[in-house]
Design a protein around this motif. Structure first.
Motif, PDB file in Angstrom:
ATOM      1  N   PRO A   1      54.134  45.227  33.832  1.00 43.50           N
ATOM      2  CA  PRO A   1      52.770  44.790  34.138  1.00 43.50           C
ATOM      3  C   PRO A   1      52.264  45.421  35.437  1.00 43.50           C
ATOM      4  CG  PRO A   1      54.328  43.025  34.601  1.00 43.50           C
ATOM      5  CD  PRO A   1      55.090  44.108  33.911  1.00 43.50           C
ATOM      6  N   ARG A   2      50.965  45.596  35.513  1.00 44.90           N
ATOM      7  CA  ARG A   2      50.346  46.190  36.688  1.00 44.90           C
ATOM      8  C   ARG A   2      49.246  45.267  37.189  1.00 44.90           C
ATOM      9  NH1 ARG A   2      52.217  51.539  36.587  1.00 44.90           N
ATOM     10  NH2 ARG A   2      51.061  51.904  38.507  1.00 44.90           N
ATOM     11  N   ASP A   3      49.093  45.225  38.507  1.00 41.55           N
ATOM     12  CA  ASP A   3      47.939  44.538  39.089  1.00 41.55           C
ATOM     13  C   ASP A   3      47.369  45.428  40.196  1.00 41.55           C
ATOM     14  OD1 ASP A   3      49.534  44.213  41.355  1.00 41.55           O
ATOM     15  OD2 ASP A   3      49.900  42.077  41.020  1.00 41.55           O
ATOM     16  N   LYS A   4      46.472  44.909  40.999  1.00 34.51           N
ATOM     17  CA  LYS A   4      45.785  45.747  41.985  1.00 34.51           C
ATOM     18  C   LYS A   4      46.703  46.230  43.102  1.00 34.51           C
ATOM     19  CE  LYS A   4      44.007  41.829  44.710  1.00 34.51           C
ATOM     20  NZ  LYS A   4      42.770  41.200  45.244  1.00 34.51           N
ATOM     21  N   TYR A   5      47.921  45.630  43.193  1.00 32.74           N
ATOM     22  CA  TYR A   5      48.856  46.043  44.233  1.00 32.74           C
ATOM     23  C   TYR A   5      49.927  47.007  43.711  1.00 32.74           C
ATOM     24  CZ  TYR A   5      46.784  42.015  46.542  1.00 32.74           C
ATOM     25  OH  TYR A   5      45.901  41.128  47.085  1.00 32.74           O
ATOM     26  N   THR A   6      49.891  47.311  42.426  1.00 35.68           N
ATOM     27  CA  THR A   6      50.923  48.151  41.822  1.00 35.68           C
ATOM     28  C   THR A   6      50.610  49.624  42.060  1.00 35.68           C
ATOM     29  OG1 THR A   6      51.323  46.498  40.106  1.00 35.68           O
ATOM     30  CG2 THR A   6      52.156  48.727  39.697  1.00 35.68           C
TER      31      THR A   6
END
Length: 286
Positions: free
Chosen positions: A156-161
């Motif tokens: 999974p990816r978010d804005k901090y990845t």
């Protein structure tokens, strides 16, 4: 409000023992670091200062050295069992003894010459209570590395990845493993070498999509190889290797030049167990 004494124990930590076995001109060498911890009916010393039930920790140290002379100091599990049983059987106020042994390996260079091995440390921890005995063997610092056959993607990816997905990476770890035996009478040297070999084989033979997958494969190999092992606990730090950007030098880096990261690092932990084993003492892998 009432104040009560909780769980407690005491002992002698890190007793250094080197035992030379002299068999004519050919010698054998044992290098142990031994820890002893006792618990039981010890409330009086905490609450009133009554030391009538407190076996001195100096006595524990002396017992380690005396047992090394009287009984030898062969396999760490065997030596730990001897010590733990002695303290429980000889001290009526002691209900449980925990003895740990770290064994440093030495490679033979000649009849009486040795070189210290630095690639891993063998460990053993024994619990003896008035009701049961538990033996846990282990290894720390076993460093393994695959230069390929490892991927990591689909996470999974978010804005901090910022981590890029990869289909080909170096996978390296320093294995910290503890395995609990079903009994207390194994052929300890053979068992240790068997588990160690199975862990390494599990690492080598697994095409890894994650270090978690590799952990389970390594533990499964060990349990299939050694029927005397009930379960195995693995802690695998991910020793990251980062691809170096060589473009400022007009060079292409085709997955060849890396910088080995120190910290921070990912830490993957898990237990692989048989589904029909007796319950262990709490915290057996610590």
């Amino acid at each position: 409000m009432s104040i009560v004494l909780g769980e407690n124990r005491y002992g002698k930590a890190e007793t250094r023992l080197v035992r030379v076995v002299r068999d004519g001109e050919t010698h054998a060498l044992v290098d142990f670091t031994v820890g002893v911890s006792l618990s039981g009916d010890l409330a009086a010393t905490h609450l009133t200062g009554d030391n009538s039930g407190v076996l001195p920790t100096d006595t524990m140290k002396n017992t380690v050295y005396a047992f090394a002379k009287e009984h030898g100091a062969g396999e760490p599990e065997e030596f730990a069992l001897l010590l733990a049983r002695h303290f429980v059987e000889s001290q009526p106020q002691v209900r449980a003894a925990r003895v740990s042994v770290e064994s440093s390996g030495w490679a033979r260079l000649g009849p009486h010459s040795f070189r210290k091995n630095g690639d891993y440390t063998r460990t053993a921890v024994v619990w003896v209570t008035v009701e049961q005995t538990q033996v846990v063997s282990g290894v720390t610092g076993l460093t393994l590395l695959n230069t390929t056959a490892s991927e990591f993607h689909g996470f999974p990816r978010d804005k901090y990845t910022t981590l890029p997905e990869t289909g080909d990476r170096i996978l390296a770890t320093a294995v910290d493993a503890r395995w609990r035996h079903l009994g207390d009478d194994a052929t300890w040297a053979e068992s240790f070498e068997g588990v160690l070999g199975a862990l390494v084989k599990g690492f080598v033979d697994t095409y890894s999509h994650s270090l978690q997958q590799t952990l389970f494969a390594m533990g499964s190999h060990a349990l299939r190889a050694r029927e005397e092992v009930a379960e195995i606990r693995l802690a695998l730090p991910n020793k990251h290797h980062y691809l170096v950007d060589l473009s400022p030098f007009g060079l292409t880096n085709d997955n060849e030049v890396f910088v080995a990261g120190d910290r921070p690092y990912g830490l993957i932990e898990g237990t692989v167990t048989r589904d029909d084993v007796p319950e262990a003492l709490t915290g057996w892998y610590q």
